[in-house]
Design an enzyme around this catalytic site. Structure first.
Site, mmCIF file in Angstrom:
data_model
loop_
_atom_site.group_PDB
_atom_site.id
_atom_site.type_symbol
_atom_site.label_atom_id
_atom_site.label_comp_id
_atom_site.label_asym_id
_atom_site.label_seq_id
_atom_site.Cartn_x
_atom_site.Cartn_y
_atom_site.Cartn_z
ATOM 1 N N HIS A 60 0.839 -1.201 0.000
ATOM 2 C CA HIS A 60 0.000 0.000 0.000
ATOM 3 C C HIS A 60 0.876 1.253 0.000
ATOM 4 C CE1 HIS A 60 -2.965 -3.021 1.434
ATOM 5 N NE2 HIS A 60 -3.790 -2.301 0.691
ATOM 6 N N ASN A 61 1.591 1.451 -1.088
ATOM 7 C CA ASN A 61 2.549 2.542 -1.219
ATOM 8 C C ASN A 61 2.190 3.407 -2.421
ATOM 9 O OD1 ASN A 61 3.296 0.853 -3.357
ATOM 10 N ND2 ASN A 61 4.889 -0.141 -2.130
ATOM 11 N N HIS B 290 1.100 1.506 -5.611
ATOM 12 C CA HIS B 290 -0.287 1.029 -5.582
ATOM 13 C C HIS B 290 -1.247 2.180 -5.873
ATOM 14 C CE1 HIS B 290 -4.002 -0.836 -4.304
ATOM 15 N NE2 HIS B 290 -4.151 0.058 -3.330
#
Length: 697
Positions: A506-507, A510
């Site tokens: 979830h960076n 993404h």
């Protein structure tokens, strides 16, 4: 004691010395009554009288002094028995007579107790104004009865219990220097060989003379006793202060420690503190009850209970006590109930006496009510008890206030820590970063395959994704429509990138991939015309920012809108011109973009799945080792072999229903369904291989 040798030898300094050094007060050797009778015969009445005066004058212990007085009176007046009852209770209030020792006759070797038991540590109480003793205490008269049982004031209960018969009786008050009655003494059954067994006027005179010296001795002993009690009270209050400074992290511990000391020092059956609920005016309500039950006979503290407001409403707390507490909290008055009160069965039984006071904070605001119930000696709470209990309520209020302040400080420190962390981690883009990227060429969206739902999520670097985002802003017409300055757009995108944490999945990558899928749906699937420019801007920016500051831990997947959207598409009764329907569509497109990795080509999908799993396993490790809970299957490192089955369930239960519904609405979106089915087949092969390996092992 050496440090006190320089003090002047006055009574005050000697008293302080005795109390602070805790030296046992001197007591003269006690002789048996037979020995004293022999001394009287040998020495004569005058010398014996002086001897027994010296005997009581040097004794400062009330119980020992009472015993000596009883023995001396019995011998001096040639009686069979004697007793001495001290006056206890406030003057003008409810007083009673208490005997430290109770002797019926010279042959009795035990003390009479309430209920007829025997012990050397118990006391006998006589109500004020009851019987001969009570009458003398009330009126100050001398009572001399030749036949005691014929007088209506005489109570023969003691005779019946002990199997004894009282004939003659002489009872007289003991007064202090202010002519106040401080005790009542009586002698019974004079030697029948003298004066026909009757107490004479000479006996009365001798009795009165000796009681004058007894009054002086009792006054001195009571001063010492009062000073000792005051010393103990001050020591206990200092210990309360010590407790408050020692324990400020737990409200329960602060309140209960204070209650324990109050119950011990005030010698009561029960103690309770009720905390006022904030913002409960005008009707006072209590948020919490701390209750301390009767102490055990061995001196240990009683049972402690801690109840919330629901516990008070549904439990056995007396409504009578709650009513009194509400009255104290509302008015701030002190309530001292001195008479027996019947309360409902199953709560606290009978209340013989009760003292309730408000507990205030440093701003003199009432934050609770403290109550003590039923003194162990059955007497009401007097003025001294009120003063002492008031000190306890002050310390209790300070303790509660300090603990609440400590909790607020802890919360503030936690907020400060998070704020500092956020500020240090999430900084806006610097001018240098913006200047560097402004010099770069913005790629054409078609060259990067941004229109395709099969875009390779790992084909671009972090900086290239920023430039690709600029390209999509331009292609969507948002820069021109909303007059977005070039430098502002670049600074915004760099800041968004920096606000994503360095977590496995979830960076920033993404976030960009979700935005790219939304771009492909709007442009490649020709759905941009369904929405206004403002809605397009909101959805696209929302995709870029939807996981900002994500810390690598999951939120529960929200499915409340999905069934409604599915039903709408199935019935084909939707109209994207309606705001309600368009809101559903925006939500579903955002969700589809967020989980679009499951529809990407197999190499991309497999890589994304492993990144997500890595992130979830970190969370699972924290849950197992820090929170001491069992993690879910997809976060359990010990169940990594189940990844293929978990992915199959994820695609089948979550992704495919949404992809199918969107495909029915727009056939160009069926590519997502096809990709998901192909990936599910690959995961099924891996699951089969895993089962074969498990069987072989």
């Amino acid at each position: 004691m050496r440090k006190y040798t320089s003090l002047p030898p006055n009574s005050i300094n000697m008293l302080s010395l005795l109390i602070e050094s805790k030296v046992r007060l001197p007591q003269c050797m006690t002789h048996s009554r037979a020995t004293k009778r022999e001394q009287l015969r040998v020495q004569g009445e005058r010398d014996f009288f002086l001897g027994i005066v010296r005997d009581v004058a040097t004794d400062l212990d009330l119980k020992s002094l009472s015993q000596k007085t009883v023995d001396n009176l019995t011998v001096l007046l040639d009686a069979d028995g004697a007793s001495l009852f001290l006056v206890e209770g406030p003057r003008g209030g409810r007083q009673t007579l208490v005997s430290k020792v109770f002797d019926v006759h010279s042959g009795a070797s035990r003390f009479l107790l309430p209920g007829g038991g025997a012990s050397t540590d118990n006391e006998v109480q006589v109500p004020w104004g009851v019987g001969v003793l009570g009458h003398v205490a009330d009126t100050g008269e001398t009572v001399n009865l030749q036949i005691a049982c014929e007088d209506p004031r005489f109570d023969d209960e003691v005779d019946r219990i002990m199997g004894y018969h009282t004939e003659s009786l002489l009872c007289m008050p003991v007064r202090n220097a202010y002519d106040e009655i401080i005790a009542v003494a009586q002698v019974i059954n004079k030697n029948p060989d003298r004066d026909d067994g009757h107490f004479t006027c000479k006996d009365e005179k001798l009795f009165e003379t000796y009681l004058q010296f007894v009054g002086i001795a009792l006054t001195n002993a009571q001063i010492v006793e009062t000073s000792r009690q005051e010393y103990d009270r001050n020591r206990n209050l200092l210990e309360v202060v010590h407790d408050l400074f020692e324990e400020q992290t737990s409200l329960e511990k602060v309140v209960l420690k204070t209650m324990q000391r109050a119950q011990k020092l005030l010698k009561c059956e029960r103690a309770a503190v009720l905390l006022v609920e904030e913002n409960s005016e005008p009707n006072t309500k209590f948020s919490k009850l701390f209750e301390l039950n009767s102490p055990h006979p061995n001196g240990q503290n009683g049972q402690i209970s801690n109840k919330s407001r629901n516990g008070m409403e549904n439990g056995n707390v007396s409504q009578y006590l709650l009513g009194l507490a509400e009255r104290v909290a509302a008015s701030g008055e002190v309530i001292n109930v001195a008479e027996c009160v019947e309360v409902e069965k199953g709560s606290v039984g009978n209340v013989r006496c009760l003292l309730a006071m408000p507990v205030r904070n440093r701003n003199y605001q009432t934050i609770g009510v403290a109550c003590i119930i039923n003194k162990l000696n059955n007497l009401p709470f007097d003025e001294a008890d009120e003063q002492l209990f008031e000190a306890f309520t002050i310390f209790c209020g300070l303790g509660i206030h300090n603990t609440l302040m400590y909790n607020e400080v802890e919360k503030a420190m936690a907020r400060q820590k998070v704020t500092i962390e956020v500020l240090s981690y999430h900084a806006t883009a610097s001018n240098k970063e913006v200047e560097v990227i402004l010099e770069k060429t913005v790629p054409v969206a078609d060259e990067l395959n941004l229109y395709s739902l099969s875009f390779d999520d790992f084909s671009l670097s972090d900086e290239e994704m920023v430039l690709a985002s600029v390209s999509m802003f331009l292609e969507l017409g948002l820069v021109k429509r909303f007059n977005i300055e070039k430098e502002t757009l670049y600074r915004f995108l760099i800041t968004v990138r920096r606000n994503y944490r360095d977590v496995p999945y979830h960076n920033w990558r993404h976030a960009f991939n979700v935005a790219q899928v939304m771009f492909a749906i709007l442009m490649g699937c020709e759905m941009k015309g369904t929405f206004s420019d403002l809605e397009v801007l909101g959805m696209f920016v929302g995709c870029l920012c939807h996981d900002l500051d994500h810390r690598g831990t999951n939120n529960a997947f929200q499915q409340k809108l999905r069934p409604k959207f599915f039903a709408l598409v199935e019935s084909r009764q939707y109209s994207w011109g309606m705001e309600e329907h368009r809101e559903l569509l925006r939500s579903m497109l955002m969700t589809a973009s967020d989980i679009a990795a499951s529809s990407k080509p197999w190499p991309v999908q497999q890589r994304v799945a492993h990144l997500v799993t890595t992130e979830f396993l970190v969370q699972g490790d924290k849950e197992r080792h820090e929170l001491k809970i069992q993690p879910q299957a997809l976060m359990d490192r010990e169940r990594q072999h189940e990844l293929p089955q978990l992915q199959i369930r994820w695609i089948n239960d979550i992704c495919l229903p949404l992809y199918n519904s969107l495909g029915q609405m727009n056939p160009k979106l069926n590519v997502m369904t096809d990709g998901a089915l192909e990936n599910m087949a690959h995961w099924a092969e891996k699951a089969a291989d895993a089962n074969i390996s498990a069987d072989c092992s």
